[in-house]
Motif scaffolding. Structure first.
Motif, PDB file in Angstrom:
ATOM      1  N   ALA A   1       2.945  24.160 -42.127  1.00 24.61           N
ATOM      2  CA  ALA A   1       2.900  25.478 -42.553  1.00 24.61           C
ATOM      3  C   ALA A   1       3.350  26.341 -41.668  1.00 24.61           C
ATOM      4  N   ILE A   2       3.435  26.063 -40.468  1.00 20.53           N
ATOM      5  CA  ILE A   2       3.758  26.919 -39.328  1.00 20.53           C
ATOM      6  C   ILE A   2       5.120  27.148 -39.365  1.00 20.53           C
ATOM      7  N   SER A   3       5.825  25.736 -39.480  1.00 22.52           N
ATOM      8  CA  SER A   3       7.228  25.885 -39.550  1.00 22.52           C
ATOM      9  C   SER A   3       7.996  26.368 -41.032  1.00 22.52           C
ATOM     10  N   ARG A   4       6.927  26.337 -42.041  1.00 21.74           N
ATOM     11  CA  ARG A   4       7.544  27.083 -43.287  1.00 21.74           C
ATOM     12  C   ARG A   4       7.422  28.414 -43.002  1.00 21.74           C
ATOM     13  N   MET A   5       6.529  29.046 -42.357  1.00 24.24           N
ATOM     14  CA  MET A   5       6.151  30.422 -42.319  1.00 24.24           C
ATOM     15  C   MET A   5       7.293  30.976 -41.285  1.00 24.24           C
ATOM     16  N   THR A   6       7.439  30.282 -40.449  1.00 27.03           N
ATOM     17  CA  THR A   6       8.599  30.458 -39.268  1.00 27.03           C
ATOM     18  C   THR A   6      10.053  30.591 -40.081  1.00 27.03           C
ATOM     19  N   LEU A   7       9.980  29.664 -40.839  1.00 25.25           N
ATOM     20  CA  LEU A   7      11.606  29.574 -41.518  1.00 25.25           C
ATOM     21  C   LEU A   7      11.454  30.877 -42.554  1.00 25.25           C
ATOM     22  N   GLU A   8      10.127  31.189 -43.217  1.00 28.37           N
ATOM     23  CA  GLU A   8      10.271  32.290 -43.953  1.00 28.37           C
ATOM     24  C   GLU A   8      10.464  33.640 -43.231  1.00 28.37           C
ATOM     25  N   LEU A   9       9.937  33.577 -42.006  1.00 32.10           N
ATOM     26  CA  LEU A   9       9.970  34.738 -41.367  1.00 32.10           C
ATOM     27  C   LEU A   9      11.575  35.095 -40.695  1.00 32.10           C
ATOM     28  N   LEU A  10      12.044  33.777 -40.472  1.00 34.94           N
ATOM     29  CA  LEU A  10      13.637  34.067 -40.026  1.00 34.94           C
ATOM     30  C   LEU A  10      14.405  34.380 -41.207  1.00 34.94           C
ATOM     31  N   GLU A  11      14.110  33.973 -42.413  1.00 40.48           N
ATOM     32  CA  GLU A  11      14.845  34.371 -43.511  1.00 40.48           C
ATOM     33  C   GLU A  11      14.733  35.726 -43.710  1.00 40.48           C
ATOM     34  N   THR A  12      13.424  36.415 -43.669  1.00 35.83           N
ATOM     35  CA  THR A  12      13.068  37.882 -43.753  1.00 35.83           C
ATOM     36  C   THR A  12      13.695  38.594 -42.835  1.00 35.83           C
ATOM     37  N   GLU A  13      13.743  38.261 -41.680  1.00 31.75           N
ATOM     38  CA  GLU A  13      14.522  39.021 -40.545  1.00 31.75           C
ATOM     39  C   GLU A  13      15.802  39.056 -40.873  1.00 31.75           C
ATOM     40  N   SER A  14      16.526  37.835 -41.348  1.00 29.29           N
ATOM     41  CA  SER A  14      17.976  37.732 -41.680  1.00 29.29           C
ATOM     42  C   SER A  14      18.154  38.667 -42.696  1.00 29.29           C
ATOM     43  N   GLU A  15      17.323  38.887 -43.787  1.00 22.18           N
ATOM     44  CA  GLU A  15      17.559  39.634 -45.040  1.00 22.18           C
ATOM     45  C   GLU A  15      17.625  41.145 -44.397  1.00 22.18           C
ATOM     46  N   ASN A  16      16.282  41.465 -43.608  1.00 15.09           N
ATOM     47  CA  ASN A  16      16.228  42.742 -43.091  1.00 15.09           C
ATOM     48  C   ASN A  16      17.448  43.124 -42.177  1.00 15.09           C
ATOM     49  N   ALA A  17      18.094  42.219 -41.615  1.00 18.57           N
ATOM     50  CA  ALA A  17      19.109  42.590 -40.683  1.00 18.57           C
ATOM     51  C   ALA A  17      20.379  43.064 -41.469  1.00 18.57           C
ATOM     52  N   GLU A  18      20.478  42.374 -42.547  1.00 17.06           N
ATOM     53  CA  GLU A  18      21.561  42.370 -43.686  1.00 17.06           C
ATOM     54  C   GLU A  18      21.311  43.807 -44.252  1.00 17.06           C
ATOM     55  N   MET A  19      20.001  44.071 -44.696  1.00 19.77           N
ATOM     56  CA  MET A  19      19.876  45.337 -45.391  1.00 19.77           C
ATOM     57  C   MET A  19      19.839  46.375 -44.492  1.00 19.77           C
ATOM     58  N   ARG A  20      19.712  46.397 -43.218  1.00 26.35           N
ATOM     59  CA  ARG A  20      19.884  47.347 -42.202  1.00 26.35           C
ATOM     60  C   ARG A  20      21.556  47.557 -42.029  1.00 26.35           C
ATOM     61  N   TRP A  21      22.483  46.661 -41.910  1.00 28.21           N
ATOM     62  CA  TRP A  21      23.767  46.823 -41.984  1.00 28.21           C
ATOM     63  C   TRP A  21      24.403  47.105 -43.375  1.00 28.21           C
ATOM     64  N   GLU A  22      23.793  46.809 -44.083  1.00 29.11           N
ATOM     65  CA  GLU A  22      24.041  47.690 -45.374  1.00 29.11           C
ATOM     66  C   GLU A  22      23.965  48.992 -45.517  1.00 29.11           C
ATOM     67  N   LEU A  23      22.585  49.142 -44.982  1.00 29.46           N
ATOM     68  CA  LEU A  23      22.125  50.604 -45.223  1.00 29.46           C
ATOM     69  C   LEU A  23      23.116  51.502 -44.053  1.00 29.46           C
ATOM     70  N   SER A  24      23.528  50.893 -42.994  1.00 30.50           N
ATOM     71  CA  SER A  24      24.368  51.504 -41.946  1.00 30.50           C
ATOM     72  C   SER A  24      25.716  51.956 -42.559  1.00 30.50           C
ATOM     73  N   ASN A  25      26.337  50.918 -43.435  1.00 25.29           N
ATOM     74  CA  ASN A  25      27.531  51.171 -44.046  1.00 25.29           C
ATOM     75  C   ASN A  25      27.470  52.149 -45.201  1.00 25.29           C
ATOM     76  N   MET A  26      26.208  51.972 -45.693  1.00 26.01           N
ATOM     77  CA  MET A  26      26.018  53.383 -46.778  1.00 26.01           C
ATOM     78  C   MET A  26      25.888  54.669 -46.337  1.00 26.01           C
ATOM     79  N   LYS A  27      25.487  54.495 -44.955  1.00 28.36           N
ATOM     80  CA  LYS A  27      25.233  55.897 -44.452  1.00 28.36           C
ATOM     81  C   LYS A  27      26.600  56.443 -43.875  1.00 28.36           C
ATOM     82  N   LYS A  28      27.431  55.393 -43.429  1.00 28.08           N
ATOM     83  CA  LYS A  28      28.899  55.704 -43.180  1.00 28.08           C
ATOM     84  C   LYS A  28      29.586  56.267 -44.440  1.00 28.08           C
TER      85      LYS A  28
END
Length: 238
Positions: free
Chosen positions: A108-135
């Motif tokens: 369960a810890i491994s699964r939640m850690t993987l989900e956390l990493l995926e969420t952080e990756s998605e958040n980073a991608e969304m921040r990158w897209e948001l930055s590009n959209m702002k530019k």
């Protein structure tokens, strides 16, 4: 079907009177389907919670049996052991594991850690897209500002050019009117002079015509003089 559902909802109370038409029946039917779907979802959640409760009860009984085999009981555990046991149960519930085994907890810890990493990756991608959209937005806004400034300059130039054209048109109209006025005055003066006995050849129109004929004659004489000069330049015939 809708009527039965309303009776089921209101139970022993009378169903409120409503206008029966196609639209109201469709609305009530849609509401009925949504309500039944929600009831089914709630039933599934309740059944799942009952199933988990049964699993936890079974696990508790198994734990009691294990403690009993070891000559221990929940009441005989120390405060620290009880606290650790409670923490273990809370962790299992928080991680939504089927039991409190280390395998289930680590999985369960491994699964939640993987989900956390995926969420952080998605958040980073969304921040990158948001930055590009702002530019891109800033670029579009700057372009829009420049376009508005260019439009303003063009409108100012057009306005200035329009003023010039209007001024030229006004001047041209003035000159045309003045020319027409002078022609009329000249014609009237000529008619007055002719009426007083002055020859027509001395009128403005006749003088202009004579001047034009004189220019043509001068050109013709100049051409003849050139031909005569060429003739004089020929060698004498012996």
């Amino acid at each position: 079907q809708v009527t039965l559902w309303l009776k089921k909802i209101y139970r022993n109370q009378p169903v409120p009177v409503y206008e029966v038409n196609e639209r109201t029946v469709d609305i009530l039917h849609d509401l009925m389907e949504r309500n039944e779907a929600r009831d089914r979802d709630i039933s599934i959640v309740i059944e799942d919670m009952k199933h988990q409760e049964a699993e936890y009860d079974a696990e508790t009984e198994e734990m009691k049996d294990n403690l009993k085999d070891l000559g221990l009981s929940l009441h005989s555990l120390s405060r620290k052991a009880t606290r650790c046991l409670n923490d273990l149960v809370k962790s299992a519930m928080a991680l939504n594991t089927k039991d409190t085994s280390l395998t289930s907890l680590f999985y369960a810890i491994s699964r939640m850690t993987l989900e956390l990493l995926e969420t952080e990756s998605e958040n980073a991608e969304m921040r990158w897209e948001l930055s590009n959209m702002k530019k891109n937005l800033m670029s579009v806004l700057m372009m829009e500002k420049q376009i508005l400034e260019d439009i303003k300059k063009i409108e100012e130039c057009q306005q200035a050019e329009r003023v010039k054209i209007e001024s030229r048109s006004h001047n041209l109209k003035f000159l045309r009117d003045k020319s027409l006025e002078l022609k009329i005055r000249i014609r009237n003066a000529e008619e007055e002079l002719i009426g007083r006995g002055v020859e027509r050849s001395l009128t403005h129109e006749a003088l202009v015509q004579s001047a034009e004929e004189l220019v043509l004659l001068r050109k013709k004489v100049a051409s003849m003089k050139k031909e005569l000069k060429n003739f004089y330049d020929l060698p004498p015939v012996i």
